[in-house]
Write an enzyme that holds these catalytic residues in place. Structure first.
Site, short mmCIF file in Angstrom:
data_model
loop_
_atom_site.label_atom_id
_atom_site.label_comp_id
_atom_site.label_asym_id
_atom_site.label_seq_id
_atom_site.Cartn_x
_atom_site.Cartn_y
_atom_site.Cartn_z
N GLY A 117 0.79 -1.22 0.00
CA GLY A 117 0.00 0.00 0.00
C GLY A 117 0.83 1.27 0.00
CD GLU A 140 1.62 -6.94 -2.43
OE1 GLU A 140 1.39 -5.80 -2.00
OE2 GLU A 140 2.57 -7.19 -3.22
CG ASP A 148 -3.34 -4.74 -3.28
OD1 ASP A 148 -2.12 -4.62 -2.98
OD2 ASP A 148 -4.24 -4.55 -2.44
#
Length: 382
Positions: A117, A140, A148
């Protein structure tokens, strides 16, 4: 003050508005409240004529942001119904898209650890500053998840197969490699950051950068392009591993071993996600794909197990299910990309028209001048 106000500090200095992620003990990991707070600040500053530049930094000495609050995601996936994580991702991905289309210079200071993030809140900005301390990664697959926050969009546009490698392995890279891969724009020595921040209060971004930007330390990936491109161009993860093991370069062999420690399901889904991101064209389309993939991951055993092994118990011995690449079928992979249906609404984005040509394997960070990595071109900052 509320928790969100404590964890995201806001102030203005001259022509610049500053946004500081303020959870230093957690390397400023993002919570849902923090995402909302950042979005509210951008709304206020977008229409404030006194604010010419937005500057994003992280509190403490360890880094800008280590990612999202994955303990909360673990608990939601294990004990909840997934709605809290889906709501967090929905707002987070909307914020990522908004940053990519921000109408003013958005200066992200990517000092120290910038992962997950943290990449989403920085690498979509128009002016991305790294230092010799930067360690940037999308790690991840090591927790049974898939890159993502627009990470598959960014990595799919790195030169050759470098982005495929970084997406699958989760390797952390430094300033020189981040610049080469299109994840950053400028290198500023960490000792010069206070001066840069002071100058951003008085000068246009270009003038401040001219005072402090310096050549980056040499990276490692350029010297590994030959085997990276040839091995990671394979159509399956199994073939990538085979090529790495057969290549002969000791680093290639180490990379194969690194892959074999990751979640087999996450590896196969990630390879498909990056390849599809190349064809989708716009960041918005890729974020919608990532949202489907993330929501699907909530229902798999590997996400809970990966976070348990790497973050909670820290025994570093995840028991993946399925345990081998051969056991992960094409149907298992395709399920991650299916419409959400009864599981919930699709991701809706309100960031403008979906622009951007389809990008081929050699598309670099400036493929689409209207999207994140090239935004700095609009103000003559690159």
């Amino acid at each position: 003050m509320t928790g969100s106000e404590d964890s995201v500090l806001l102030h203005t200095a001259g022509r610049a508005a500053h946004l500081t992620l303020n959870r230093p003990r957690a390397i400023n990991a993002l919570t849902h409240a923090m995402v909302r707070r950042v979005d509210e600040a951008l709304t206020a500053w977008e229409h404030d004529s006194a604010v010419e530049t937005v500057v994003v930094t992280g509190a403490g000495e360890r880094g800008l942001c280590a990612g999202g609050d994955i303990r909360a995601i673990h608990d939601d996936a294990r004990d909840g119904d997934g709605t809290a994580s889906a709501a967090f991702w929905r707002d987070e991905y909307r914020l990522n898209a908004r940053i990519a289309r921000w109408s003013k210079p958005y200066v992200a200071v990517m000092d120290g650890i910038v992962m997950g993030g943290g990449v989403g809140i920085s690498a979509h900005g128009g002016v991305r500053v790294v230092t010799e301390r930067s360690r940037i990664a999308m790690p991840e697959t090591g927790i049974g998840f898939v890159p993502d926050v627009g990470g598959t969009y960014l990595l799919s546009r790195a030169p050759g197969e470098l982005g495929t490698r970084l997406a699958l392995t989760g390797e952390a890279i430094g300033a020189g490699d981040a610049l080469m891969c299109g994840l950053a724009d400028h290198h500023v020595p960490s000792a010069s950051l206070p001066g840069l921040l002071d100058d951003l209060a008085e000068l246009p971004v270009r003038g401040a950068l001219d005072r402090h930007a310096r050549p980056a330390p040499e990276g490692e990936l350029a010297g590994q392009r030959e085997w990276t491109d040839s091995c990671f161009a394979a159509g399956t993860v199994e073939e990538i591993v085979r090529r790495l093991l057969d290549h002969g370069d000791p680093v290639a062999k180490e990379t194969a071993e690194l892959l074999l420690a990751k979640s087999p399901t996450a590896l196969k889904v990630t390879l498909t996600a990056v390849r599809r991101a190349r064809r989708l064209g716009s960041l918005e389309r890729v974020l919608r794909q990532e949202y489907r993939v993330s929501c699907a991951a909530l229902t798999t055993p590997d996400l809970v197990e990966g976070i348990r092994a790497q973050v909670i118990d820290k025994d570093r011995t995840p028991r993946w299910s399925p345990a081998t690449l051969a056991e992960v079928t094409d149907g298992d992979v395709e399920r991650f990309f299916e419409p959400l249906g009864e599981r919930g609404p699709e991701l809706e984005l309100e960031t403008g028209p979906e622009t951007g040509p389809e990008a081929g394997p050699e598309a670099g960070p400036e493929t689409d001048p209207e999207l994140g990595p090239s935004r700095g071109l609009r103000w003559g900052l690159r």
